[in-house]
Design a protein around this motif. Structure first.
Motif, PDB file in Angstrom:
ATOM      1  N   THR A  48       0.858  -1.182   0.000  1.00 37.41           N
ATOM      2  CA  THR A  48       0.000   0.000   0.000  1.00 37.41           C
ATOM      3  C   THR A  48       0.891   1.227   0.000  1.00 37.41           C
ATOM      4  N   LEU A  49       0.678   2.100  -0.991  1.00 41.33           N
ATOM      5  CA  LEU A  49       1.499   3.294  -1.161  1.00 41.33           C
ATOM      6  C   LEU A  49       0.645   4.546  -1.088  1.00 41.33           C
ATOM      7  N   ALA A  50       1.132   5.550  -0.369  1.00 39.77           N
ATOM      8  CA  ALA A  50       0.467   6.852  -0.347  1.00 39.77           C
ATOM      9  C   ALA A  50       0.720   7.546  -1.683  1.00 39.77           C
ATOM     10  N   ALA A  51      -0.064   8.550  -1.964  1.00 36.28           N
ATOM     11  CA  ALA A  51       0.017   9.267  -3.240  1.00 36.28           C
ATOM     12  C   ALA A  51       1.449   9.626  -3.610  1.00 36.28           C
ATOM     13  N   GLY A  52       1.878   9.169  -4.788  1.00 29.20           N
ATOM     14  CA  GLY A  52       3.194   9.492  -5.315  1.00 29.20           C
ATOM     15  C   GLY A  52       4.356   8.735  -4.703  1.00 29.20           C
ATOM     16  N   ALA A  53       4.109   7.858  -3.733  1.00 28.20           N
ATOM     17  CA  ALA A  53       5.200   7.161  -3.036  1.00 28.20           C
ATOM     18  C   ALA A  53       5.845   6.097  -3.904  1.00 28.20           C
ATOM     19  N   ASP A  54       7.157   5.944  -3.727  1.00 32.06           N
ATOM     20  CA  ASP A  54       7.887   4.888  -4.410  1.00 32.06           C
ATOM     21  C   ASP A  54       7.562   3.545  -3.786  1.00 32.06           C
ATOM     22  N   GLY A  55       7.473   2.540  -4.649  1.00 33.20           N
ATOM     23  CA  GLY A  55       7.350   1.161  -4.187  1.00 33.20           C
ATOM     24  C   GLY A  55       8.725   0.525  -4.248  1.00 33.20           C
ATOM     25  N   ALA A  56       9.117   0.055  -5.434  1.00 37.62           N
ATOM     26  CA  ALA A  56      10.439  -0.542  -5.627  1.00 37.62           C
ATOM     27  C   ALA A  56      11.186   0.215  -6.717  1.00 37.62           C
ATOM     28  N   LYS A  57      12.455   0.440  -6.482  1.00 39.43           N
ATOM     29  CA  LYS A  57      13.335   1.044  -7.488  1.00 39.43           C
ATOM     30  C   LYS A  57      13.569   0.021  -8.607  1.00 39.43           C
ATOM     31  N   PRO A  58      14.072   0.456  -9.761  1.00 41.39           N
ATOM     32  CA  PRO A  58      14.305  -0.484 -10.867  1.00 41.39           C
ATOM     33  C   PRO A  58      15.219  -1.645 -10.461  1.00 41.39           C
ATOM     34  N   HIS A  59      14.769  -2.835 -10.811  1.00 46.06           N
ATOM     35  CA  HIS A  59      15.493  -4.060 -10.510  1.00 46.06           C
ATOM     36  C   HIS A  59      15.003  -5.151 -11.452  1.00 46.06           C
ATOM     37  N   TRP A  60      15.609  -6.324 -11.375  1.00 43.94           N
ATOM     38  CA  TRP A  60      15.162  -7.478 -12.146  1.00 43.94           C
ATOM     39  C   TRP A  60      15.420  -8.740 -11.329  1.00 43.94           C
ATOM     40  N   HIS A  61      14.715  -9.812 -11.717  1.00 40.58           N
ATOM     41  CA  HIS A  61      14.865 -11.113 -11.068  1.00 40.58           C
ATOM     42  C   HIS A  61      15.349 -12.112 -12.110  1.00 40.58           C
ATOM     43  N   GLU A  62      16.367 -12.854 -11.782  1.00 41.60           N
ATOM     44  CA  GLU A  62      16.916 -13.834 -12.723  1.00 41.60           C
ATOM     45  C   GLU A  62      15.990 -15.028 -12.899  1.00 41.60           C
ATOM     46  N   ASN A  63      15.361 -15.475 -11.811  1.00 39.28           N
ATOM     47  CA  ASN A  63      14.638 -16.748 -11.848  1.00 39.28           C
ATOM     48  C   ASN A  63      13.136 -16.667 -11.649  1.00 39.28           C
ATOM     49  N   SER A  64      12.575 -15.490 -11.453  1.00 39.37           N
ATOM     50  CA  SER A  64      11.143 -15.394 -11.170  1.00 39.37           C
ATOM     51  C   SER A  64      10.463 -14.331 -12.015  1.00 39.37           C
ATOM     52  N   ALA A  65       9.215 -14.599 -12.340  1.00 42.15           N
ATOM     53  CA  ALA A  65       8.343 -13.587 -12.932  1.00 42.15           C
ATOM     54  C   ALA A  65       7.683 -12.850 -11.777  1.00 42.15           C
TER      55      ALA A  65
END
Length: 172
Positions: A48-65
């Motif tokens: 749950t994010l307040a208005a305009g709040a960041d969730g996750a910065k750019p990243h990637w996962h090698e083994n999961s969708a």
């Protein structure tokens, strides 16, 4: 195509009142089911994010969708070089290896159900993020656990431009 068959015998039931909550406004994470409780099938949390709040910065996962289902509000979701704006009921699934990020759009809260499959033990990752927010660990310490949590950070010009501009993107 390989077939992964999860190994667990009992249904996983998590009542909202019993879910562990990490973080606090503007970003709250409810830990619902980790890989160990689902026989490796998935890991899931509600963010749950307040208005305009960041969730996750750019990243990637090698083994999961990673699946993002917007329960309410509006969220920007990076998928590769595209930034999409998702609304209630929208679903975005990002394949392994593809950069992604998410945040509430300016002026709107966001409530997301997020599922990683196959699962990765990630609850401790979210607890680590909480320790960083409380000043008990450094942001740089995340680099030391990227492999452990299959969470690899990177830069994204498209994401940076969107977050600076605060403009809505293409709707899902």
């Amino acid at each position: 195509m390989s077939l992964f068959v999860p190994k667990f015998d009992e249904s996983v039931v998590v009542r909202e009142a019993e879910a562990e909550v990490v973080g606090r406004a503007p970003a709250t994470v409810r830990l619902l089911a980790d890989s160990s409780s689902t026989g490796g099938a998935l890991t899931t949390q509600r963010v749950t994010l307040a208005a305009g709040a960041d969730g996750a910065k750019p990243h990637w996962h090698e083994n999961s969708a990673e699946m993002f289902f917007l329960l309410d509000g509006a969220a920007d979701i990076l998928s590769g070089d595209d930034v999409l704006t998702a609304g209630p009921g929208d679903l975005v699934v990002v394949p392994p290896g593809k950069p992604h990020a998410f945040a509430a759009v300016p002026g709107a809260d966001a409530d997301l159900l997020i599922v990683l499959t196959p699962g990765v033990e990630r609850f401790e990752y979210f607890r680590h993020l909480q320790r960083i927010a409380l000043g008990e660990a450094t942001r740089e310490s995340l680099l030391e656990v990227q492999e452990l949590y299959d969470n690899h950070f990177l830069s994204s010009l498209a994401w940076d431009a969107r977050r600076r501009a605060g403009a809505p993107g293409e709707s899902v």
